[in-house]
Design an enzyme around this catalytic site. Structure first.
Site, short mmCIF file in Angstrom:
data_model
loop_
_atom_site.label_atom_id
_atom_site.label_comp_id
_atom_site.label_asym_id
_atom_site.label_seq_id
_atom_site.Cartn_x
_atom_site.Cartn_y
_atom_site.Cartn_z
CB SER A 1 -30.78 -27.71 49.93
OG SER A 1 -29.87 -26.89 50.20
CG ASP B 1 -25.01 -31.08 45.52
OD1 ASP B 1 -24.30 -29.92 45.58
OD2 ASP B 1 -25.82 -31.33 45.99
CG HIS C 1 -27.88 -28.62 45.49
ND1 HIS C 1 -27.51 -29.46 46.51
CD2 HIS C 1 -28.50 -27.77 46.28
CE1 HIS C 1 -27.74 -29.03 47.74
NE2 HIS C 1 -28.50 -27.72 47.42
#
Lengths: 500, 500
Positions: A182, A434, A459
């Site tokens: 991320s 995601d 994710h």
């Protein structure tokens, strides 16, 4: 449009359904490790490094220092010189570093194979790595103190700490590989690009480095969530899509709010259609991000394939024509999978992961246009507007964003053309379930800047602890990643031997 | 050891011969253009860009802006879209930008061939690019205001300005090549490494990017000067080498200072052995740097091959056994080649190139260890000491240097191994007569990060205006550079066509 800030936390940053879909950065996106692996990650030792406040200037305040925390595990390490065993570094994101360490099982799982030292560095202004004497209240009090929270400072922190650590461990020739998911994944990719002399490669998982400026459509994020739910069942998608209007209409009627409160078992005698919409939106968004094939504990515990589970609840024949019962069933998957809750609060002021600084980052440089909704979106259609963000940031923090800074500093436009002949050794992993994958690198850039894409993945699923229940595609992804990292290390050692 | 600061200028930064050889950064090192080419470079237009004071932080002062000057010449430019003709950018160093524009004839000479737009960007805190309202006195008054003078800020300035300029010229797809000599050369190489999305390549001339930390020996700089003079004549070297002791001994004798004053035609009734030594040292150092094959005007006008001329004066049979007459003859080459001076001032407080900020850079990040002198040095033997610099900077500016910052931010250690598989499109030119060449990249790193080395060359001689008297080796160097830049551009255009 009114934008209200309810929580000083990224997780539930904005209150209204409109604002959340228009602005909400929806970071961070890490997942908790399966409980059985807890013991591994807790074996890290907590250490501190005296870090400089401002790497790039020389005015008096820039010389201030603070204690930057990092976690270290040398159980598997083959040591520094003469073995020069590798060092795996996690470039921490916007929260407590333990949380990211616990959620990056990949590094623990493969440390024995690589004889790697594990280091997890906490991002400045998060967790215990607070400038201004560790006094969070002071550090966060105004822009004079909070102004040193930036991605470039964080990257320079990592470079400074790693160089010093290697020196102190007599490991100056140990190759460093950086990992991140991320925002941490963006940092790891940027770190390899900006500090190739410190890290030989980066595994950047679910790093939406192309989600800036106008590179990626602001509709992409919600388009993917729409696709996720629609892929499970067209009815599921239609029920959710139609529900927003039904909530609004119900709320307008006499006794309507009371009906909604009852339908969704709201604990306190407070409800507004916006807070309910936001609460539901959050559930869908995070469930899409955490649509993992095995049980997980992202912000909340979730079953395997939770989007499928949500749609199963919505498609339940027992709740025919009762939209609210259907939505309640879906929300239960995200908010109450353990079954312990008897009622819900639409607003949750807790911030267990310590994500409070993210709003500052969102209002300065992390302008990620994600909030647009096309006509066929599962959410009400809306446009993304930079001005809304700018206005919000002015009102709430009296700060002016620099929306072009990230692409000025790190690039992004025409990335394939630019990096085809520049840079090397980056893996960009993305799972197409995601919503952030729309801003990720999905095609190979060069022989050694490669994209690994899993259409079933969510994710940064690759960074999770491995489990015996992992599907083949996930095992394949991790095997590819390990193979590539092995190749980087072989090349490094070959060069090292040639030059010594 | 006492270190005295005489001038707030890099050119004659330190007073004593000991300190100059130990600390003196000896930047900048640009050369003036031959007079006949003046008309070309004066054809640039002066423009200003509103630049942000602090790119990396978000505290209130970081939002201040200043007017950054740049010079532009579009006479030869083929235009932006759809032609996408190239843009050549000079990454300004520590002085007025006109000076560098006038001394980078290479860009003017080859602009017609490439149909290139020429842009010369002034470095922040120099020339007319002064933060704090353009008020130099205020900007330079203390570390709170001067603290934003740093190489990383300068690079971010260049990125920001170039991106904006391209946008405004409808030239977003025009490839940018950056050029720089000396410190400007370091900036151009670092710019390509840090901002590959802004510049497709860099010609970094005489850029001693390896002259930091302990990568290059602190003896290297003066070793090369020694070699330069020795290569002309062993006697020349011996006379200079022996002269330091003779000056000291003479100064101690009754009437000795008066004798020295007369011997060197010092105007004012002030002389000290240190100031005289410093004055001579400066002449030798800058003459070695400017040992060009054609007439030049570096800090002072010089004949072709001025080191040879100096040695010719020293070896002059008419001055047999009179060391001071010999030295005076040599000094005349550097200080009085036009023959207009009837006497000399050992101390010159003028700063026509506006180099005053360099001392700040030397005392913060530009820690270039160059002052060591081996036993066989042409200068008195001495060690280089970081502590001397640190003490000097504390006394004079109350600032603490960060001696490891440059290698932390930009690398340098093991550069061949690190950049062999990372980065592309940099030319490192070095002339081996140049004392700075010891800190340069002298061997090819990869197919596209290449070293061009001219054993006869001095400090960024390649960037000078071409002249009909240029020797073959210099023409060859420039032809190679043009060929390489042409290749970068071809590749760029090929990729651009492929992706459009």
């Amino acid at each position: 449009m009114a934008i209200r800030l309810l929580l000083y936390s990224v997780t539930f940053l904005f209150s209204s359904a409109i604002s959340i879909t228009n602005i909400h950065p929806k970071f961070p996106c890490s997942i908790a490790k399966p409980v059985e692996k807890l013991s591994l990650s807790t074996k890290t030792e907590e250490k501190y490094f005296t870090q400089i406040l401002d790497h790039f200037n020389y005015h008096p305040q820039s010389y201030h220092t603070f204690q930057q925390r990092y976690l270290i595990n040398d159980k598997y390490w083959g040591g520094g010189a003469p073995n020069n065993s590798p060092i795996f570094v996690y470039t921490g994101n916007e929260g407590h570093i333990e949380w990211f360490a616990q959620n990056t099982g990949f590094m623990f799982d493969f440390a024995p194979h690589f004889k790697a030292l594990l280091v997890f560095i906490e991002h400045r202004y998060y967790g215990k790595s607070i400038p201004f004497g560790g006094d969070k209240e002071k550090a966060y009090s105004n822009s004079t103190t909070l102004g040193y929270l930036s991605s470039t400072q964080a990257l320079a922190d990592y470079a400074t700490l790693i160089i010093d650590l290697k020196y102190n461990l007599s490991a100056t020739h140990s190759p460093v590989v950086v990992f991140g998911g991320s925002y941490g994944g963006m940092l790891s990719a940027w770190f390899r690009l900006k500090y190739p002399h410190v890290a030989i490669g980066a595994l950047a998982s679910s790093a939406p480095i192309l989600n800036f400026d106008n590179i990626t459509s602001p509709y992409s994020f919600n388009n993917i969530i729409t696709r996720d739910f629609r892929s499970e069942s067209e009815n599921c998608y239609k029920v959710i899509k139609g529900s927003w209007q039904e909530i609004k209409e119900t709320a307008k009627k006499y006794g309507g709010l009371q009906k909604l409160r009852k339908s969704f078992r709201i604990c306190k005698n407070y409800i507004s259609p916006e807070s309910l919409e936001n609460w539901l939106n959050t559930a869908y968004v995070y469930t899409a991000m955490a649509d993992y094939p095995t049980p997980s504990n992202f912000l909340n515990p979730l079953p395997p394939y939770p989007v499928k589970e949500m749609c199963r609840a919505i498609d339940d024949p027992k709740t025919v024509n009762n939209t609210f019962k259907k939505l309640y069933g879906a929300a239960n998957i995200f908010y109450n999978y353990t079954g312990n809750s008897t009622c819900f609060n639409l607003v949750d002021n807790s911030d267990p992961q310590g994500l409070g600084g993210w709003i500052w980052q969102v209002c300065t440089e992390m302008i990620l246009p994600t909030g647009g909704n096309a006509d066929d979106s599962i959410f009400p259609s809306s446009k993304w507007s930079y001005n809304d963000i700018a206005q919000f940031c002015k009102n709430k923090l009296n700060i002016e964003p620099r929306p072009n800074w990230i692409t000025t500093e790190f690039g992004g436009h025409n990335i394939h053309r630019i990096l085809e002949r520049f840079g090397s050794n980056i893996i960009f992993f993305n799972g197409l379930r995601d919503p952030w994958s729309g801003g990720g690198v999905l095609k190979n850039i060069s022989k050694s800047i490669v994209a690994i894409v899993a259409k079933e993945g969510a994710h940064h699923v690759d960074l999770r602890f491995s489990s015996s229940e992992d599907p083949k595609w996930l095992k394949d992804v991790r095997r590819k990643e390990v193979d590539i990292i092995s190749k980087w290390l072989s090349e490094y050692y070959n060069n090292l031997n040639d030059s010594s």
